[in-house]
Write a protein that holds these residues in place. Structure first.
Motif, PDB file in Angstrom:
ATOM      1  N   GLY A 218       0.855  -1.166   0.000  1.00  0.00           N
ATOM      2  CA  GLY A 218       0.000   0.000   0.000  1.00  0.00           C
ATOM      3  C   GLY A 218       0.901   1.228   0.000  1.00  0.00           C
ATOM      4  O   GLY A 218       2.074   1.143   0.376  1.00  0.00           O
ATOM      5  N   VAL A 219       0.371   2.383  -0.428  1.00  0.00           N
ATOM      6  CA  VAL A 219       1.177   3.603  -0.433  1.00  0.00           C
ATOM      7  C   VAL A 219       0.515   4.663   0.439  1.00  0.00           C
ATOM      8  O   VAL A 219      -0.708   4.760   0.504  1.00  0.00           O
ATOM      9  N   HIS A 220       1.354   5.459   1.086  1.00  0.00           N
ATOM     10  CA  HIS A 220       0.894   6.428   2.088  1.00  0.00           C
ATOM     11  C   HIS A 220       1.657   7.730   1.864  1.00  0.00           C
ATOM     12  O   HIS A 220       2.766   7.913   2.362  1.00  0.00           O
ATOM     13  N   PHE A 221       1.056   8.622   1.074  1.00  0.00           N
ATOM     14  CA  PHE A 221       1.746   9.850   0.710  1.00  0.00           C
ATOM     15  C   PHE A 221       1.187  11.059   1.453  1.00  0.00           C
ATOM     16  O   PHE A 221      -0.027  11.232   1.552  1.00  0.00           O
ATOM     17  N   HIS A 222       2.105  11.892   1.949  1.00  0.00           N
ATOM     18  CA  HIS A 222       1.722  13.183   2.515  1.00  0.00           C
ATOM     19  C   HIS A 222       1.895  14.248   1.437  1.00  0.00           C
ATOM     20  O   HIS A 222       2.664  14.086   0.493  1.00  0.00           O
ATOM     21  N   ASP A 223       1.146  15.348   1.586  1.00  0.00           N
ATOM     22  CA  ASP A 223       1.022  16.298   0.486  1.00  0.00           C
ATOM     23  C   ASP A 223       1.812  17.589   0.699  1.00  0.00           C
ATOM     24  O   ASP A 223       1.439  18.642   0.183  1.00  0.00           O
ATOM     25  N   THR A 224       2.909  17.509   1.422  1.00  0.00           N
ATOM     26  CA  THR A 224       3.705  18.690   1.761  1.00  0.00           C
ATOM     27  C   THR A 224       4.068  19.518   0.545  1.00  0.00           C
ATOM     28  O   THR A 224       4.000  20.751   0.565  1.00  0.00           O
ATOM     29  N   TYR A 225       4.482  18.866  -0.538  1.00  0.00           N
ATOM     30  CA  TYR A 225       4.890  19.561  -1.758  1.00  0.00           C
ATOM     31  C   TYR A 225       3.866  19.399  -2.892  1.00  0.00           C
ATOM     32  O   TYR A 225       4.187  19.599  -4.059  1.00  0.00           O
ATOM     33  N   GLY A 226       2.646  19.009  -2.535  1.00  0.00           N
ATOM     34  CA  GLY A 226       1.595  18.869  -3.540  1.00  0.00           C
ATOM     35  C   GLY A 226       1.754  17.682  -4.462  1.00  0.00           C
ATOM     36  O   GLY A 226       1.165  17.651  -5.547  1.00  0.00           O
ATOM     37  N   GLN A 227       2.524  16.667  -4.037  1.00  0.00           N
ATOM     38  CA  GLN A 227       2.824  15.529  -4.905  1.00  0.00           C
ATOM     39  C   GLN A 227       2.053  14.255  -4.553  1.00  0.00           C
ATOM     40  O   GLN A 227       2.192  13.239  -5.233  1.00  0.00           O
ATOM     41  N   ALA A 228       1.230  14.295  -3.513  1.00  0.00           N
ATOM     42  CA  ALA A 228       0.623  13.053  -3.019  1.00  0.00           C
ATOM     43  C   ALA A 228      -0.236  12.354  -4.066  1.00  0.00           C
ATOM     44  O   ALA A 228      -0.137  11.130  -4.246  1.00  0.00           O
ATOM     45  N   LEU A 229      -1.095  13.082  -4.745  1.00  0.00           N
ATOM     46  CA  LEU A 229      -1.972  12.447  -5.724  1.00  0.00           C
ATOM     47  C   LEU A 229      -1.189  11.948  -6.936  1.00  0.00           C
ATOM     48  O   LEU A 229      -1.410  10.832  -7.416  1.00  0.00           O
ATOM     49  N   ALA A 230      -0.245  12.744  -7.418  1.00  0.00           N
ATOM     50  CA  ALA A 230       0.573  12.320  -8.562  1.00  0.00           C
ATOM     51  C   ALA A 230       1.364  11.058  -8.217  1.00  0.00           C
ATOM     52  O   ALA A 230       1.447  10.121  -9.025  1.00  0.00           O
ATOM     53  N   ASN A 231       1.932  11.028  -7.030  1.00  0.00           N
ATOM     54  CA  ASN A 231       2.705   9.853  -6.619  1.00  0.00           C
ATOM     55  C   ASN A 231       1.810   8.629  -6.468  1.00  0.00           C
ATOM     56  O   ASN A 231       2.208   7.502  -6.790  1.00  0.00           O
ATOM     57  N   THR A 232       0.610   8.843  -5.961  1.00  0.00           N
ATOM     58  CA  THR A 232      -0.332   7.733  -5.814  1.00  0.00           C
ATOM     59  C   THR A 232      -0.698   7.150  -7.174  1.00  0.00           C
ATOM     60  O   THR A 232      -0.696   5.929  -7.366  1.00  0.00           O
ATOM     61  N   LEU A 233      -1.008   7.999  -8.126  1.00  0.00           N
ATOM     62  CA  LEU A 233      -1.359   7.502  -9.464  1.00  0.00           C
ATOM     63  C   LEU A 233      -0.189   6.768 -10.104  1.00  0.00           C
ATOM     64  O   LEU A 233      -0.374   5.760 -10.800  1.00  0.00           O
ATOM     65  N   ALA A 234       1.030   7.239  -9.845  1.00  0.00           N
ATOM     66  CA  ALA A 234       2.211   6.541 -10.359  1.00  0.00           C
ATOM     67  C   ALA A 234       2.298   5.139  -9.772  1.00  0.00           C
ATOM     68  O   ALA A 234       2.599   4.166 -10.478  1.00  0.00           O
ATOM     69  N   ALA A 235       2.037   5.018  -8.459  1.00  0.00           N
ATOM     70  CA  ALA A 235       2.076   3.704  -7.808  1.00  0.00           C
ATOM     71  C   ALA A 235       0.997   2.785  -8.363  1.00  0.00           C
ATOM     72  O   ALA A 235       1.227   1.581  -8.582  1.00  0.00           O
ATOM     73  N   LEU A 236      -0.186   3.331  -8.611  1.00  0.00           N
ATOM     74  CA  LEU A 236      -1.276   2.520  -9.166  1.00  0.00           C
ATOM     75  C   LEU A 236      -0.917   2.017 -10.560  1.00  0.00           C
ATOM     76  O   LEU A 236      -1.244   0.884 -10.915  1.00  0.00           O
TER      77      LEU A 236
END
Length: 312
Positions: A218-236
Motif C-alpha cells: 500500500g502507499v501512504h503519501f503526505h502532500d507537503t509539496y503537492g505531490q501526493a496524488l501524482a505519486n499515488t497515481l504513479a504507484a497505481l
C-alpha cells in the motif's frame, strides 16, 4: 452541497478497482492539539463506514504519554463494539504491551510502525533500526498466532528531515526485514511528502526485485509539496491497488514537524472516479463527513474537493 461529479473518461493504465485504506481516525487525528471527544471519534468511524469505506484504521495502542489524543483506545473500541473489530478495522500497536491491550480489546488486525532511517527510528521508537525490527518480531509472531491480519508501516521511505535523501536500497532492506517477520501488507510512507513520480517507480521496482510485489504493497503519501496524488497515481500504474488516505486530508506526524496532512480521501476518489476506477465510496457522504469533522475541529478542511463541493 453541490452534487457535481467528475466526467468519467476511463484510464486503462490504472487498476479497475482500488481499496482505500482510511487512516483518518488514527493518523488523521493523532496530531490534533485539542482533545477530540471519544463520542466524536465513534461518530467519525461510523460516518466513514456509511460512506462505503471498508478498511478503517481506528486508533493506536501507543503509550498515552506519547500520543495523548489516542489515550481513549479501549473506550473507543468498547463503544464501537463489533463495528470496531475484525480484519478491516486495524489498530496500530508499537510493541508487545500495545498488542496485549489490543488483543484484550478484541481487535482482528494490527499494524506496526517502523522507519527506513536510524534517526527517525530513535525519535519515534526510542530505538535504532536493528533494535526496532527486533522489537517487532515477537509482536508480529504473536499477532499471527492469534489469527490477526498484520500490516507493516515503513516511514521516511522517500526522505528524512534529519538525514536527507534515503537510499532506495536502504528502504528496501528495512521493508524486507519487516515483511520477513510475517506481515501481510507493507505500507510505504512518504512521511514528509518529498517523493516524486520517478522515485516511486524506482522503489516499487526495487521491492519487486526482492519478492515484495505491488499486490502486497500500500502507499501512504503526505502532500507537503503537492505531490501526493501524482505519486499515488504513479504507484497505481505500477500495480499497487491499496492507497492510504485520510478523509478531509487530516493528519501529520507528531515526531516530524515537516509532515503535513495526508492525501485527502475525497481528492483521491474524485481522481479515481474520473478515471473509471471503482472504489465503492460515496463522494457526497465523504464530503459531508469532512464538513462535519471540520466543524468539530473548528477549521476548514484542507481537501480541495471538499472546498470545491462544500465551501470548506
Amino acid at each position: 452541497m453541490s452534487r457535481a461529479l467528475p466526467q468519467v473518461e476511463p484510464d486503462p493504465s490504472l487498476p479497475e478497482e482500488v481499496t482505500v485504506y482510511e487512516v483518518g481516525p488514527r493518523d488523521g487525528l493523532q496530531n490534533e492539539k485539542a482533545t477530540v471527544p471519544t463520542q466524536v471519534k465513534v461518530e467519525f468511524v461510523r460516518r466513514l463506514a456509511a460512506a462505503g469505506l471498508g478498511t478503517i484504521e481506528t486508533t493506536s495502542f501507543v503509550d498515552p504519554r506519547w500520543v495523548p489524543q489516542l489515550a481513549d483506545a479501549e473506550e473507543l473500541l468498547g463503544l464501537l463494539g463489533d463495528e470496531g473489530r475484525g480484519a478491516r478495522r486495524p489498530v496500530l500497536v508499537p510493541n508487545v504491551r500495545g498488542l496485549d491491550r489490543a488483543l484484550a480489546a478484541g481487535v482482528g488486525a494490527v499494524a506496526v510502525f517502523g522507519s527506513a532511517t536510524e534517526t527517525f527510528a530513535r525519535k519515534n521508537l526510542n530505538r535504532g533500526l536493528e533494535e526496532s525490527v527486533a522489537m517487532f518480531a515477537p509482536v508480529v509472531e504473536r499477532a499471527r498466532a492469534e489469527g490477526l491480519w498484520v500490516r507493516a508501516y515503513v516511514s521516511m521511505c522517500f526522505g528524512d528531515p534529519w538525514e536527507g535523501p534515503v537510499p532506495v536500497a536502504q528502504v528496501v532492506d528495512v521493508c524486507r526485514r519487516l515483511m520477513d517477520l510475517g506481515c501481510d501488507q507493507l505500507s510505504l510512507g512518504d512521511t514528509i511528502g518529498v517523493g516524486t513520480v520517478g522515485h516511486v517507480h524506482r522503489l516499487l521496482e526495487a521491492l519487486a526485485a526482492v519478492g515484495i510485489g505491488p499486490e502486497r504493497v500500500g502507499v501512504h503519501f503526505h502532500d507537503t509539496y503537492g505531490q501526493a496524488l501524482a505519486n499515488t497515481l504513479a504507484a497505481l500504474r505500477d500495480g499497487v491497488t491499496v492507497v492510504d488516505a485520510s478523509t478531509g486530508g487530516l493528519g501529520g506526524c507528531p515526531y516530524a514537524r515537516s509532515a503535513t496532512g495526508n492525501l485527502a480521501t475525497e481528492d483521491l476518489v474524485w481522481a479515481l472516479e474520473g478515471a473509471g476506477v471503482r472504489t465503492g465510496l460515496r463522494l457526497d457522504a465523504l464530503v459531508e463527513t469532512s464538513r462535519w469533522m471540520a466543524e468539530r475541529l473548528d477549521r476548514p478542511s484542507p481537501s480541495r474537493v471538499v472546498r470545491a463541493l462544500a465551501g470548506g
